[in-house]
Design an enzyme around this catalytic site. Structure first.
Site, PDB file in Angstrom:
ATOM      1  N   GLU A   2       0.825  -1.216   0.000  1.00 33.88           N
ATOM      2  CA  GLU A   2       0.000   0.000   0.000  1.00 33.88           C
ATOM      3  C   GLU A   2       0.861   1.269   0.000  1.00 33.88           C
ATOM      4  OE1 GLU A   2      -3.381  -0.079   2.690  1.00 33.88           O
ATOM      5  OE2 GLU A   2      -2.859   1.934   3.355  1.00 33.88           O
ATOM      6  N   HIS A  61      -8.061   2.912  -3.202  1.00 32.33           N
ATOM      7  CA  HIS A  61      -8.975   2.885  -2.059  1.00 32.33           C
ATOM      8  C   HIS A  61     -10.045   3.925  -2.363  1.00 32.33           C
ATOM      9  CE1 HIS A  61      -5.918   1.248   1.094  1.00 32.33           C
ATOM     10  NE2 HIS A  61      -5.632   0.803  -0.117  1.00 32.33           N
ATOM     11  N   ASP A  93     -12.951   8.039   7.564  1.00 32.14           N
ATOM     12  CA  ASP A  93     -13.275   8.798   8.775  1.00 32.14           C
ATOM     13  C   ASP A  93     -13.613  10.220   8.370  1.00 32.14           C
ATOM     14  OD1 ASP A  93     -12.862   6.804  10.779  1.00 32.14           O
ATOM     15  OD2 ASP A  93     -10.739   6.895  10.249  1.00 32.14           O
ATOM     16  N   ALA A 107     -19.533   1.306   5.167  1.00 31.68           N
ATOM     17  CA  ALA A 107     -18.890   0.714   3.996  1.00 31.68           C
ATOM     18  C   ALA A 107     -19.772  -0.326   3.297  1.00 31.68           C
ATOM     19  CB  ALA A 107     -17.557   0.090   4.396  1.00 31.68           C
ATOM     20  N   TYR A 129     -11.043  -5.891  11.120  1.00 25.80           N
ATOM     21  CA  TYR A 129     -10.369  -5.427  12.336  1.00 25.80           C
ATOM     22  C   TYR A 129     -10.234  -6.549  13.363  1.00 25.80           C
ATOM     23  CZ  TYR A 129     -11.404  -1.020  10.101  1.00 25.80           C
ATOM     24  OH  TYR A 129     -11.473  -0.013   9.175  1.00 25.80           O
ATOM     25  N   LYS A 149     -20.698  -6.483   5.169  1.00 24.37           N
ATOM     26  CA  LYS A 149     -19.920  -6.046   3.993  1.00 24.37           C
ATOM     27  C   LYS A 149     -19.646  -7.219   3.064  1.00 24.37           C
ATOM     28  CE  LYS A 149     -16.544  -3.912   6.468  1.00 24.37           C
ATOM     29  NZ  LYS A 149     -15.429  -3.005   6.804  1.00 24.37           N
ATOM     30  N   GLN A 160      -6.746  -4.224   9.480  1.00 20.91           N
ATOM     31  CA  GLN A 160      -5.973  -3.189  10.168  1.00 20.91           C
ATOM     32  C   GLN A 160      -4.711  -3.879  10.674  1.00 20.91           C
ATOM     33  OE1 GLN A 160      -4.823  -0.379  10.542  1.00 20.91           O
ATOM     34  NE2 GLN A 160      -6.730   0.618  11.166  1.00 20.91           N
TER      35      GLN A 160
HETATM   36  C1  LIG Z   1      -6.897  -2.009   4.839  1.00 20.13           C
HETATM   37  C2  LIG Z   1      -7.372  -0.651   5.246  1.00 20.13           C
HETATM   38  C3  LIG Z   1      -7.231   0.423   4.370  1.00 20.13           C
HETATM   39  C4  LIG Z   1      -7.675   1.698   4.712  1.00 20.13           C
HETATM   40  N1  LIG Z   1      -7.527   2.730   3.809  1.00 20.13           N
HETATM   41  C5  LIG Z   1      -8.043   3.938   4.085  1.00 20.13           C
HETATM   42  C6  LIG Z   1      -7.990   5.004   3.140  1.00 20.13           C
HETATM   43  O1  LIG Z   1      -7.453   4.854   2.036  1.00 20.13           O
HETATM   44  N2  LIG Z   1      -8.549   6.191   3.472  1.00 20.13           N
HETATM   45  C7  LIG Z   1      -9.167   6.388   4.684  1.00 20.13           C
HETATM   46  O2  LIG Z   1      -9.665   7.488   4.916  1.00 20.13           O
HETATM   47  N3  LIG Z   1      -9.211   5.416   5.619  1.00 20.13           N
HETATM   48  C8  LIG Z   1      -8.669   4.194   5.341  1.00 20.13           C
HETATM   49  N4  LIG Z   1      -8.747   3.191   6.291  1.00 20.13           N
HETATM   50  C9  LIG Z   1      -9.337   3.479   7.598  1.00 20.13           C
HETATM   51  C10 LIG Z   1     -10.862   3.313   7.611  1.00 20.13           C
HETATM   52  O3  LIG Z   1     -11.450   4.206   6.711  1.00 20.13           O
HETATM   53  C11 LIG Z   1     -11.340   3.573   9.039  1.00 20.13           C
HETATM   54  O4  LIG Z   1     -10.938   2.524   9.875  1.00 20.13           O
HETATM   55  C12 LIG Z   1     -12.830   3.867   9.184  1.00 20.13           C
HETATM   56  O5  LIG Z   1     -13.051   4.347  10.498  1.00 20.13           O
HETATM   57  C13 LIG Z   1     -13.724   2.653   8.992  1.00 20.13           C
HETATM   58  O6  LIG Z   1     -13.818   2.286   7.692  1.00 20.13           O
HETATM   59  P1  LIG Z   1     -14.538   0.899   7.322  1.00 20.13           P
HETATM   60  O7  LIG Z   1     -14.589   0.817   5.859  1.00 20.13           O
HETATM   61  O8  LIG Z   1     -13.936  -0.223   8.056  1.00 20.13           O
HETATM   62  O9  LIG Z   1     -16.005   1.208   7.900  1.00 20.13           O
HETATM   63  P2  LIG Z   1     -17.272   0.330   8.250  1.00 20.13           P
HETATM   64  O10 LIG Z   1     -17.112  -1.079   7.817  1.00 20.13           O
HETATM   65  O11 LIG Z   1     -18.442   1.088   7.768  1.00 20.13           O
HETATM   66  O12 LIG Z   1     -17.261   0.320   9.849  1.00 20.13           O
HETATM   67  C14 LIG Z   1     -17.097   1.521  10.596  1.00 20.13           C
HETATM   68  C15 LIG Z   1     -17.677   1.360  12.006  1.00 20.13           C
HETATM   69  O13 LIG Z   1     -19.104   1.341  11.943  1.00 20.13           O
HETATM   70  C16 LIG Z   1     -19.631   0.131  12.458  1.00 20.13           C
HETATM   71  N5  LIG Z   1     -20.692  -0.232  11.529  1.00 20.13           N
HETATM   72  C17 LIG Z   1     -20.566  -0.667  10.254  1.00 20.13           C
HETATM   73  N6  LIG Z   1     -21.757  -0.843   9.681  1.00 20.13           N
HETATM   74  C18 LIG Z   1     -22.692  -0.493  10.611  1.00 20.13           C
HETATM   75  C19 LIG Z   1     -24.110  -0.419  10.625  1.00 20.13           C
HETATM   76  N7  LIG Z   1     -24.817  -0.739   9.523  1.00 20.13           N
HETATM   77  N8  LIG Z   1     -24.726   0.002  11.762  1.00 20.13           N
HETATM   78  C20 LIG Z   1     -24.004   0.355  12.855  1.00 20.13           C
HETATM   79  N9  LIG Z   1     -22.646   0.308  12.908  1.00 20.13           N
HETATM   80  C21 LIG Z   1     -22.004  -0.106  11.792  1.00 20.13           C
HETATM   81  C22 LIG Z   1     -18.480  -0.853  12.445  1.00 20.13           C
HETATM   82  O14 LIG Z   1     -18.613  -1.841  13.447  1.00 20.13           O
HETATM   83  C23 LIG Z   1     -17.297   0.069  12.714  1.00 20.13           C
HETATM   84  O15 LIG Z   1     -17.200   0.358  14.070  1.00 20.13           O
HETATM   85  C24 LIG Z   1      -8.275   1.908   5.988  1.00 20.13           C
HETATM   86  C25 LIG Z   1      -8.393   0.844   6.881  1.00 20.13           C
HETATM   87  C26 LIG Z   1      -7.951  -0.432   6.537  1.00 20.13           C
HETATM   88  C27 LIG Z   1      -8.072  -1.559   7.518  1.00 20.13           C
END
Ligand SMILES: Cc1cc2nc3c(=O)[nH]c(=O)nc-3n(C[C@H](O)[C@H](O)[C@H](O)COP(=O)(O)OP(=O)(O)OC[C@H]3O[C@@H](n4cnc5c(N)ncnc54)[C@H](O)[C@@H]3O)c2cc1C
Length: 269
Positions: A2, A61, A93, A107, A129, A149, A160
């Protein structure tokens, strides 16, 4: 492996050099991060296209927080036209100062949108995670969110980073129990600088085990000792993960080739 999209022309040159070195290891793909809210939109796009022009598979991404369906659709159309075949679909975020959540909340909604509008054009990766997402109400809730998802159409996941292999193996077992069967590739963060790592880890909820934290802290400004100890720790972690059945490794390179290359060579990959 990455990368993040560089901000300066000097950063662009540095990344080109790092990429040249890392490409010799023949990774399956290079992914490029995206600043939530679209702050890196054009830089991510440019970096992805440059990687692809060099003949490597590039995966952008895409984060959906603070975005509209139309803006996400337009970005994905550009990637499709450019021949991109893989994306990492994230919520992201909320950038500080921004209050509008946009048209996607999580997501899983982005994955559903991707499948509805683009079918099987892209291999879709999502985030996972093993030590749970810091905003999850509970570990059980986080697992349900991850499953959502996958059911929405994710093909595989990248985790992560973590330094405790048991957390990964326990998570994999938990996923299998609830019927999540996609490949879950561990995210690997090589250790280069302690203060930066501690800052990242506090923000994203990745635990640095006390014995590692104390050791790194004790090295103070002695970068050589930090790197040497970090290489031992991370190589041993990767070795254990691969022996335990991890389907691959995803390196958070921070646009540097050195540590990732050394770990790769020590693993004999
Ligand atoms: C491999 C990897 C690459 C990344 N790359 C980037 C990047 O390029 N840019 C960036 O800005 N960030 C990046 N991140 C960070 C990521 O965007 C953050 O961790 C963000 O806070 C969560 O994204 P997510 O897609 O996991 O969210 P989600 O899967 O939506 O989850 C976010 C939170 O919401 C909760 N949740 C999910 N769905 C629901 C629902 N329907 N109802 C209630 N709660 C729910 C989950 O339990 C979790 O606590 C990356 C993380 C990883 C692991």
């Amino acid at each position: 492996m990455e990368f993040f999209p560089p901000q300066t022309s000097e950063g662009v040159e540095k990344l080109r050099l790092a990429r040249k070195q890392l490409a010799q290891l023949k990774p399956e793909f290079f992914s490029v991060t995206f600043g939530a809210g679209g702050s890196t939109r054009e830089r991510t796009f440019g970096t992805v296209l440059e990687i692809q022009r060099e003949g490597y598979q590039a995966a952008p991404h895409i984060s959906c927080v603070a975005s509209t369906r139309e803006s996400v659709r337009e970005m994905l159309q550009r990637y499709r036209e450019a021949g991109i075949k893989r994306v990492v679909a994230l919520r992201g975020d909320m950038p500080s100062g921004m209050v509008e959540a946009g048209e996607f909340r999580y997501a899983n909604e982005l994955v559903t949108f991707l499948r509805a509008e683009f079918g099987d054009t892209f291999h879709v990766e999502v985030a996972a995670y093993p030590e749970y997402h810091p905003q999850a109400k509970s570990s059980q809730d986080d697992l349900v969110s991850f499953k959502r998802k996958v059911e929405a159409g994710a093909d595989s996941a990248i985790t992560q980073y973590f330094y405790n292999a048991d957390a990964y193996f326990a998570f994999i077992e938990e996923c299998q129990t609830v019927g999540i069967n996609v490949p879950i590739v561990p995210g690997i963060m090589p250790i280069g600088r302690f203060s930066q790592l501690a800052r990242f880890s506090d923000a994203c909820g990745a635990e640095i085990p006390r014995w590692i934290r104390e050791k790194l802290h004790g090295f103070g400004d002695d970068t050589a000792s930090i790197r040497s100890f970090g290489l031992d720790v991370v190589t041993a972690l990767c070795d254990r993960l691969l022996r335990g059945g991890a389907p691959g490794l995803h390196f958070y390179t921070l646009n540097q080739a050195g540590l990732t290359t050394t770990i790769w060579q020590r693993l004999g990959l």
